[in-house]
Scaffold this motif. Structure first.
Motif, PDB file in Angstrom:
ATOM      1  N   UNK A   6     -16.598  -4.465 -21.730  1.00 14.82           N
ATOM      2  CA  UNK A   6     -16.862  -3.818 -20.443  1.00 14.82           C
ATOM      3  C   UNK A   6     -17.819  -2.648 -20.615  1.00 14.82           C
ATOM      4  N   UNK A   7     -18.368  -2.232 -19.506  1.00 15.00           N
ATOM      5  CA  UNK A   7     -19.336  -1.139 -19.481  1.00 15.00           C
ATOM      6  C   UNK A   7     -19.019  -0.239 -18.287  1.00 15.00           C
ATOM      7  N   UNK A   8     -19.608   0.955 -18.294  1.00 15.05           N
ATOM      8  CA  UNK A   8     -19.444   1.860 -17.154  1.00 15.05           C
ATOM      9  C   UNK A   8     -20.413   1.441 -16.045  1.00 15.05           C
ATOM     10  N   UNK A   9     -19.933   1.523 -14.811  1.00 16.15           N
ATOM     11  CA  UNK A   9     -20.739   1.131 -13.656  1.00 16.15           C
ATOM     12  C   UNK A   9     -20.391   2.031 -12.473  1.00 16.15           C
ATOM     13  N   UNK A  10     -21.352   2.200 -11.549  1.00 19.91           N
ATOM     14  CA  UNK A  10     -21.090   2.922 -10.305  1.00 19.91           C
ATOM     15  C   UNK A  10     -20.745   1.886  -9.241  1.00 19.91           C
ATOM     16  N   UNK A 327     -22.677   9.207 -12.779  1.00 20.39           N
ATOM     17  CA  UNK A 327     -21.878  10.107 -11.938  1.00 20.39           C
ATOM     18  C   UNK A 327     -22.749  11.027 -11.080  1.00 20.39           C
ATOM     19  N   UNK A 328     -24.032  11.182 -11.456  1.00 25.65           N
ATOM     20  CA  UNK A 328     -24.931  12.033 -10.682  1.00 25.65           C
ATOM     21  C   UNK A 328     -25.572  11.329  -9.491  1.00 25.65           C
ATOM     22  N   UNK A 329     -25.397  10.002  -9.413  1.00 20.81           N
ATOM     23  CA  UNK A 329     -26.088   9.229  -8.376  1.00 20.81           C
ATOM     24  C   UNK A 329     -25.605   9.547  -6.952  1.00 20.81           C
ATOM     25  N   UNK A 330     -24.282   9.612  -6.687  1.00 22.60           N
ATOM     26  CA  UNK A 330     -23.861   9.853  -5.295  1.00 22.60           C
ATOM     27  C   UNK A 330     -24.469  11.112  -4.680  1.00 22.60           C
ATOM     28  N   UNK A 331     -24.543  12.188  -5.459  1.00 20.22           N
ATOM     29  CA  UNK A 331     -25.138  13.425  -4.929  1.00 20.22           C
ATOM     30  C   UNK A 331     -26.629  13.225  -4.656  1.00 20.22           C
ATOM     31  N   UNK A 345     -39.207  10.485  -7.290  1.00 24.52           N
ATOM     32  CA  UNK A 345     -38.187   9.443  -7.346  1.00 24.52           C
ATOM     33  C   UNK A 345     -37.016   9.992  -8.154  1.00 24.52           C
ATOM     34  N   UNK A 346     -35.817   9.858  -7.621  1.00 31.65           N
ATOM     35  CA  UNK A 346     -34.626  10.288  -8.361  1.00 31.65           C
ATOM     36  C   UNK A 346     -34.198   9.183  -9.314  1.00 31.65           C
TER      37      UNK A 346
END
Length: 354
Positions: A6-10, A327-331, A345-346
């Motif tokens: 498994x891997x980390x995902x948003x 974890x920085x994507x939602x902001x 571009x972010x």
């Protein structure tokens, strides 16, 4: 590589839910695919719209993201043009295992391109969706494609047919707008006039815009300036990279009879502007090279992309790297939703997720 890893995902757990860090399986490649360890993934307006409005995604939990760059981790049995360790960029798709808000994704090798040494992973991640939104709308010849069917710059006559013809691009400093300017230049259009905040004028001129009009001007003022800049030539090509009601009205109004207008959002042109017999063609683009009707033009694009980047014929967006990986994507999406991002571009780095 086993799918049990498994891997980390948003992940969006449910329609209009809240983004959260979770786990997804690490994919294995099909015969014609590569698995990419994602170094950088870019944020796009569609990402916050899927979460806020519940756009078109029906299967949950959903992993977001459709823009990425990284390192080839595994190669399918029939792939001959990539090897493990290659630096690549690619466009993802709206389902796993092709989504990019995670640490690994799978992508067909034929719509993947090597990143030349002069481009960083972060820069490369800014390219796929924005560029596809322009290229599929302009150069796709598939009868089912949403396209104005221009000859592409890599095809015969594609770089000369439009010489001396004006192009007008609304939202020139947006990601899509920046690529629209550059493709208009590669297609030979001139002058290339863009609307943007004036602080972005040097950037847009470096990409190929000949004139930049302040997007804050009233529509009538912009309309009055255009003939001065075109020498009175009719504007037969308009790309509206913003496509809100007011920009669409202006775009349609200045378009010459028989001309083409490309929109990135659904048609909201006031009916009273549409006159019988004006023969103005309006195309709403769908900028993803994974769909069957866009696949052929996507393969052609990715065959030329490395060379364009190497020679500076195509320049990526300026980027801002977000902290904390996924974890920085939602902001970042929240900032985009509130129009707090201009000319950049972010980008997030999935491997930096705690």
């Amino acid at each position: 590589m086993s799918t049990t890893k498994t891997q980390k995902a948003l992940i969006l757990p449910a329609k209009q839910g809240q983004w959260q860090i979770g786990e997804s399986p690490v994919p294995t490649p099909g015969p014609k695919d590569v698995v990419v360890k994602i170094t950088a993934t870019a944020l796009n307006p569609v990402d916050w719209k899927i979460q806020t409005y519940g756009y078109f995604i029906t299967n949950f939990p959903y992993v977001g993201g459709t823009d990425a760059a990284g390192i080839v981790e595994e190669v399918g049995s029939e792939v001959t043009n990539f090897t493990k360790g290659d630096r690549v960029l690619f466009q993802g798709w709206f389902e796993n295992p092709k989504a990019t808000f995670q640490q690994y994704a799978v992508v067909p090798a034929e719509i993947t391109a090597k990143i030349p040494d002069n481009i960083s992973f972060d820069q490369a991640a800014s390219i796929p969706l924005g560029l596809a939104t322009v290229v599929t709308g302009l150069y796709n010849h598939d009868p089912n494609g949403k396209s104005v069917n221009f000859p592409a710059p890599w095809e015969e006559g594609g770089s000369t047919k439009f010489a001396g013809k004006p192009a007008f691009i609304l939202g020139g400093s947006s990601s899509v707008g920046q690529y629209a300017i550059q493709m208009a230049k590669l297609s030979g259009f001139s002058p290339i006039i863009a609307t943007a905040s004036l602080h972005n004028e040097p950037l847009l001129k470096s990409l190929g815009a000949t004139h930049v009009l302040d997007r804050a001007l009233p529509p009538d003022a912009i309309k009055a300036e255009l003939p001065k800049l075109t020498g009175g030539k009719p504007i037969e090509f308009v790309y509206d990279a913003i496509s809100l009601a007011d920009t669409q009205a202006l775009a349609y109004d200045v378009l010459a009879p028989g001309g083409v207008l490309l929109l990135v959002l659904p048609d909201a042109i006031p009916p009273e502007l549409k006159k019988e017999g004006d023969e103005k063609k309006v195309v709403g683009v769908f900028g993803n090279v994974h769909t069957p009707e866009n696949r052929q033009v996507g393969v052609a694009l990715y065959a030329h992309l490395t060379e364009w980047l190497e020679k500076g014929l195509l320049v990526p967006n300026r980027v801002e790297v977000l902290p904390n990986g996924l974890a920085g994507i939602p902001e970042g999406l929240e900032r985009m939703k509130n129009n707090k991002v201009s000319g950049t571009k972010l980008v997030a780095r999935p491997q930096e997720t705690a």
